[in-house]
Design a protein around this motif. Sequence first.
Motif, PDB file in Angstrom:
ATOM      1  N   GLU A   1      -3.718   6.932  -3.268  1.00  0.00           N
ATOM      2  CA  GLU A   1      -3.134   5.667  -2.836  1.00  0.00           C
ATOM      3  C   GLU A   1      -3.115   4.705  -4.009  1.00  0.00           C
ATOM      4  OE1 GLU A   1      -5.341   4.185   0.477  1.00  0.00           O
ATOM      5  OE2 GLU A   1      -4.402   5.583   1.866  1.00  0.00           O
ATOM      6  N   ARG A   2      -2.127   3.836  -4.000  1.00  0.00           N
ATOM      7  CA  ARG A   2      -2.033   2.835  -5.056  1.00  0.00           C
ATOM      8  C   ARG A   2      -3.125   1.799  -4.810  1.00  0.00           C
ATOM      9  NH1 ARG A   2       2.625  -1.565  -5.917  1.00  0.00           N
ATOM     10  NH2 ARG A   2       1.969  -2.263  -7.950  1.00  0.00           N
ATOM     11  N   CYS A   3      -4.126   1.791  -5.674  1.00  0.00           N
ATOM     12  CA  CYS A   3      -5.247   0.865  -5.553  1.00  0.00           C
ATOM     13  C   CYS A   3      -5.893   0.710  -6.932  1.00  0.00           C
ATOM     14  CB  CYS A   3      -6.249   1.357  -4.522  1.00  0.00           C
ATOM     15  SG  CYS A   3      -7.014   2.932  -4.947  1.00  0.00           S
TER      16      CYS A   3
ATOM     17  N   SER B   1      -7.065   2.469 -12.404  1.00  0.00           N
ATOM     18  CA  SER B   1      -8.034   2.597 -13.496  1.00  0.00           C
ATOM     19  C   SER B   1      -8.058   4.024 -14.055  1.00  0.00           C
ATOM     20  CB  SER B   1      -9.433   2.180 -13.036  1.00  0.00           C
ATOM     21  OG  SER B   1      -9.951   3.102 -12.106  1.00  0.00           O
ATOM     22  N   ARG B   2      -7.664   5.017 -13.237  1.00  0.00           N
ATOM     23  CA  ARG B   2      -7.580   6.405 -13.698  1.00  0.00           C
ATOM     24  C   ARG B   2      -6.240   6.695 -14.365  1.00  0.00           C
ATOM     25  NH1 ARG B   2      -8.730   9.042  -8.225  1.00  0.00           N
ATOM     26  NH2 ARG B   2      -7.345  10.609  -9.091  1.00  0.00           N
ATOM     27  N   GLY B   3      -5.358   5.690 -14.442  1.00  0.00           N
ATOM     28  CA  GLY B   3      -4.066   5.860 -15.111  1.00  0.00           C
ATOM     29  C   GLY B   3      -2.990   6.475 -14.240  1.00  0.00           C
ATOM     30  N   ILE B   4      -3.236   6.555 -12.932  1.00  0.00           N
ATOM     31  CA  ILE B   4      -2.254   7.141 -12.020  1.00  0.00           C
ATOM     32  C   ILE B   4      -1.226   6.075 -11.660  1.00  0.00           C
ATOM     33  CG2 ILE B   4      -1.898   8.135  -9.725  1.00  0.00           C
ATOM     34  CD1 ILE B   4      -4.703   9.387 -10.003  1.00  0.00           C
ATOM     35  N   THR B   5       0.039   6.432 -11.792  1.00  0.00           N
ATOM     36  CA  THR B   5       1.127   5.529 -11.438  1.00  0.00           C
ATOM     37  C   THR B   5       1.912   6.143 -10.281  1.00  0.00           C
ATOM     38  OG1 THR B   5       2.498   6.551 -13.148  1.00  0.00           O
ATOM     39  CG2 THR B   5       1.323   4.540 -13.753  1.00  0.00           C
ATOM     40  N   PHE B   6       2.717   5.328  -9.630  1.00  0.00           N
ATOM     41  CA  PHE B   6       3.490   5.787  -8.477  1.00  0.00           C
ATOM     42  C   PHE B   6       4.966   5.548  -8.719  1.00  0.00           C
ATOM     43  CE2 PHE B   6      -0.759   5.335  -7.065  1.00  0.00           C
ATOM     44  CZ  PHE B   6      -0.933   6.353  -6.151  1.00  0.00           C
ATOM     45  N   HIS B   7       5.781   6.536  -8.306  1.00  0.00           N
ATOM     46  CA  HIS B   7       7.211   6.512  -8.616  1.00  0.00           C
ATOM     47  C   HIS B   7       8.015   6.944  -7.405  1.00  0.00           C
ATOM     48  CE1 HIS B   7       5.950   6.114 -12.781  1.00  0.00           C
ATOM     49  NE2 HIS B   7       4.997   6.969 -12.439  1.00  0.00           N
ATOM     50  N   LYS B   8       9.186   6.348  -7.261  1.00  0.00           N
ATOM     51  CA  LYS B   8      10.047   6.737  -6.160  1.00  0.00           C
ATOM     52  C   LYS B   8      11.410   7.132  -6.689  1.00  0.00           C
ATOM     53  CE  LYS B   8      11.181   1.998  -4.894  1.00  0.00           C
ATOM     54  NZ  LYS B   8      11.240   1.059  -3.784  1.00  0.00           N
ATOM     55  N   SER B   9      12.037   8.026  -5.952  1.00  0.00           N
ATOM     56  CA  SER B   9      13.388   8.437  -6.280  1.00  0.00           C
ATOM     57  C   SER B   9      14.332   7.439  -5.634  1.00  0.00           C
ATOM     58  CB  SER B   9      13.661   9.840  -5.730  1.00  0.00           C
ATOM     59  OG  SER B   9      15.003  10.189  -5.924  1.00  0.00           O
TER      60      SER B   9
ATOM     61  N   SER C   1       8.773   5.914   0.206  1.00  0.00           N
ATOM     62  CA  SER C   1       8.229   7.215  -0.202  1.00  0.00           C
ATOM     63  C   SER C   1       8.048   7.255  -1.718  1.00  0.00           C
ATOM     64  CB  SER C   1       9.159   8.348   0.220  1.00  0.00           C
ATOM     65  OG  SER C   1       9.293   8.392   1.608  1.00  0.00           O
ATOM     66  N   VAL C   2       6.852   7.633  -2.147  1.00  0.00           N
ATOM     67  CA  VAL C   2       6.546   7.710  -3.574  1.00  0.00           C
ATOM     68  C   VAL C   2       5.781   8.989  -3.883  1.00  0.00           C
ATOM     69  CG1 VAL C   2       6.503   5.218  -3.953  1.00  0.00           C
ATOM     70  CG2 VAL C   2       4.400   6.395  -3.317  1.00  0.00           C
ATOM     71  N   LEU C   3       5.814   9.368  -5.137  1.00  0.00           N
ATOM     72  CA  LEU C   3       4.975  10.451  -5.641  1.00  0.00           C
ATOM     73  C   LEU C   3       4.124   9.884  -6.765  1.00  0.00           C
ATOM     74  CD1 LEU C   3       7.464  13.449  -5.825  1.00  0.00           C
ATOM     75  CD2 LEU C   3       5.593  13.128  -4.213  1.00  0.00           C
TER      76      LEU C   3
ATOM     77  N   CYS D   1       0.845  -1.185   0.000  1.00  0.00           N
ATOM     78  CA  CYS D   1       0.000   0.000   0.000  1.00  0.00           C
ATOM     79  C   CYS D   1       0.884   1.241   0.000  1.00  0.00           C
ATOM     80  CB  CYS D   1      -0.916   0.005   1.222  1.00  0.00           C
ATOM     81  SG  CYS D   1      -2.021   1.413   1.228  1.00  0.00           S
ATOM     82  N   TRP D   2       0.882   1.958  -1.092  1.00  0.00           N
ATOM     83  CA  TRP D   2       1.659   3.178  -1.223  1.00  0.00           C
ATOM     84  C   TRP D   2       0.708   4.351  -1.334  1.00  0.00           C
ATOM     85  CZ3 TRP D   2       5.203   1.261  -5.735  1.00  0.00           C
ATOM     86  CH2 TRP D   2       6.203   0.438  -5.224  1.00  0.00           C
ATOM     87  N   SER D   3       1.102   5.464  -0.751  1.00  0.00           N
ATOM     88  CA  SER D   3       0.324   6.678  -0.947  1.00  0.00           C
ATOM     89  C   SER D   3       1.286   7.807  -1.288  1.00  0.00           C
ATOM     90  CB  SER D   3      -0.514   7.009   0.287  1.00  0.00           C
ATOM     91  OG  SER D   3       0.299   7.197   1.409  1.00  0.00           O
ATOM     92  N   CYS D   4       0.776   8.769  -2.019  1.00  0.00           N
ATOM     93  CA  CYS D   4       1.581   9.884  -2.499  1.00  0.00           C
ATOM     94  C   CYS D   4       2.107  10.712  -1.320  1.00  0.00           C
ATOM     95  CB  CYS D   4       0.748  10.750  -3.435  1.00  0.00           C
ATOM     96  SG  CYS D   4       1.692  12.092  -4.180  1.00  0.00           S
TER      97      CYS D   4
END
Length: 97
Positions: free
Chosen positions: A16-18, A23-31, A56-58, A5-8
Amino acid sequence: MKERCWSCSAYGFSNERCLETRSRGITFHKSNVKSILRRQWELAVKREGFVAAERSVLCSEHFNTDDFDRTGQIIRLRRGVKPSVFNLPCYLQKVCV
């Protein structure tokens, strides 16, 4: 196996990653935590005392369309990209209008 479970980490964001965000095309990325860019990401989120951790992700809403490499099956950020799209309250912006 349970999905992580990741959240921005950005100020004021609760994406949150769910299934809904996916389905809305939102992806999560970390440095990369060991990267020089990490400090630039930490400053960009405008959260006092924020230090990026391994988890930590954005979300993708903090990057421009051209910041992504969509050539493979996995959407990745291009090398050296910094988050630049934020909807911050006036007191967190450099110039208040």
